[in-house]
Design an enzyme around this catalytic site. Structure first.
Site, PDB file in Angstrom:
ATOM      1  N   TYR A  41     -55.995 -68.792 -48.436  1.00  0.00           N
ATOM      2  CA  TYR A  41     -54.949 -69.710 -48.863  1.00  0.00           C
ATOM      3  C   TYR A  41     -55.386 -70.652 -49.987  1.00  0.00           C
ATOM      4  CZ  TYR A  41     -51.769 -67.801 -45.550  1.00  0.00           C
ATOM      5  OH  TYR A  41     -50.934 -66.924 -44.899  1.00  0.00           O
TER       6      TYR A  41
ATOM      7  N   ALA B 151     -55.501 -59.976 -43.207  1.00  0.00           N
ATOM      8  CA  ALA B 151     -56.043 -61.013 -42.325  1.00  0.00           C
ATOM      9  C   ALA B 151     -55.486 -62.365 -42.762  1.00  0.00           C
ATOM     10  CB  ALA B 151     -57.562 -61.023 -42.393  1.00  0.00           C
ATOM     11  N   LYS B 152     -54.969 -63.104 -41.797  1.00  0.00           N
ATOM     12  CA  LYS B 152     -54.427 -64.437 -42.104  1.00  0.00           C
ATOM     13  C   LYS B 152     -55.574 -65.427 -41.948  1.00  0.00           C
ATOM     14  CE  LYS B 152     -50.309 -67.248 -41.131  1.00  0.00           C
ATOM     15  NZ  LYS B 152     -49.629 -67.074 -42.420  1.00  0.00           N
ATOM     16  N   ALA B 153     -56.393 -65.514 -42.988  1.00  0.00           N
ATOM     17  CA  ALA B 153     -57.613 -66.308 -42.955  1.00  0.00           C
ATOM     18  C   ALA B 153     -57.468 -67.547 -43.828  1.00  0.00           C
ATOM     19  CB  ALA B 153     -58.800 -65.470 -43.435  1.00  0.00           C
TER      20      ALA B 153
ATOM     21  N   SER C 143     -57.051 -60.520 -37.202  1.00  0.00           N
ATOM     22  CA  SER C 143     -57.691 -61.275 -38.283  1.00  0.00           C
ATOM     23  C   SER C 143     -59.108 -61.674 -37.879  1.00  0.00           C
ATOM     24  CB  SER C 143     -56.873 -62.521 -38.622  1.00  0.00           C
ATOM     25  OG  SER C 143     -55.574 -62.189 -39.086  1.00  0.00           O
TER      26      SER C 143
END
Length: 321
Positions: free
Chosen positions: A162, A156-158, A62
């Site tokens: 969220y 990507a866990k950005a 990410s």
């Protein structure tokens, strides 16, 4: 949610109140953070992190997508995760490693000289959706769609991603549901606000593909592997909204949500309106990894040895004594 006494921040275990950052932090203004969620389970052999190395690898992937230099190795982040569990004397925990751009200029494009901060929080956290984890969640398809793949990278866990999840979740809660589901830009099923989605039809697992604007979840991947162990067929394919209403079972997966059954969608009961047999088999296989009923044949559990914790906790607490 009670905060822990200690956390890991920029290379040191320190008291919660000392882990501060500036209001000028780039991440606060522009969402330039990447993070992970990792469960630590209390097993018969002591606390063990579930797929820690895989989560840390995704953290680095990410960061690479957003050109953020973490400044620590994967091994150092893994060690930090273990250190903060030990320092707080936890036997089970939810871990939150986070990497974010700190205070520098206020331009949208961060400078190479702007600082990057890294922290790991470990706290006690039960079922993400509360009692819905056992009885089955009531969910809805919300009006908000997931971004198209060529807008924001969903793998990507950005942090910025969220904001979409918040809109999905807030709309669902406002209308009395436990959680919301989003369609993709093409009108097909994508995922929940913070969970991947599985349907059961005629004994087969169906799940939207990783190209459907979803985060390619590690728990999702674990369920696919456990299904193979149990001889349950899995098919990743594009699914229309109405597939939910005609499914025999529906469940959601994620590090926080684990495996949460869904009992209704848009007020329409799924199957019998209770967690289904295949969902229960997968839940038993999953939680059996942690209570000793099932062998960890995939090597997913990383033991967190308790020996090094006392000194780290003592040093940090003495710093504010």
């Amino acid at each position: 949610m009670n905060h822990p006494a200690l956390l890991w921040h920029n290379g040191h275990v320190k008291p919660w109140a000392q882990a501060t950052t500036h209001v000028g932090a780039h991440a606060l203004h522009y969402g330039s953070s990447v993070f992970e969620g990792v469960r630590v389970y209390a097993t018969p052999r002591g606390p063990a992190a579930f797929r820690l190395a895989d989560h840390t690898r995704r953290l680095f992937e990410s960061a690479r997508t957003y050109e953020i230099e973490i400044g620590y190795s994967e091994d150092e982040i893994n060690a930090a995760c273990a250190d903060v569990v030990r320092a707080n004397g936890l036997t089970s925990a939810y871990l939150r490693p986070i990497v974010f751009r700190g205070a520098g200029g206020l331009g949208v494009l961060a400078s190479d000289t702007d600082p990057v901060e890294v922290a790991v929080i470990a706290l006690q956290w039960g079922a993400y959706l509360g009692e819905a984890a056992e009885r089955g969640a009531d969910v809805c398809v919300t009006s908000w769609q997931r971004p198209a793949p060529n807008t924001l990278p969903s793998w990507a866990k950005a942090g910025g991603n969220y904001l979409s999840s918040q809109l999905i979740g807030m709309e669902a809660r406002r209308h009395g549901y436990d959680e919301g589901i989003a369609l993709g830009h093409d009108g097909l099923l994508s995922e929940g606000a913070g969970e991947n989605l599985f349907l059961v039809k005629h004994g087969k697992l169906l799940t939207p593909p990783s190209s459907a604007g979803i985060l390619a979840g590690i728990t999702r991947d674990s369920v696919i592997a456990l299904a193979a162990d149990l001889g349950i067929a899995v098919e990743e394919r594009a699914l229309p909204r109405e597939a939910l209403y005609n499914a025999d079972e529906v469940f959601m997966t994620g590090t926080a949500a684990e495996i949460t059954p869904v009992r209704s969608v848009d007020r329409k009961p799924i199957g019998t309106g209770a967690p289904g047999a295949i969902t229960q088999r997968l839940r038993e296989a999953f939680f059996g990894l942690f209570d000793g009923r099932r062998e960890d044949r995939h090597g997913w559990l990383q033991a967190i040895e308790p020996a090094a914790g006392t000194a780290a906790r003592s040093d940090a607490l003495e710093a504010v004594a």
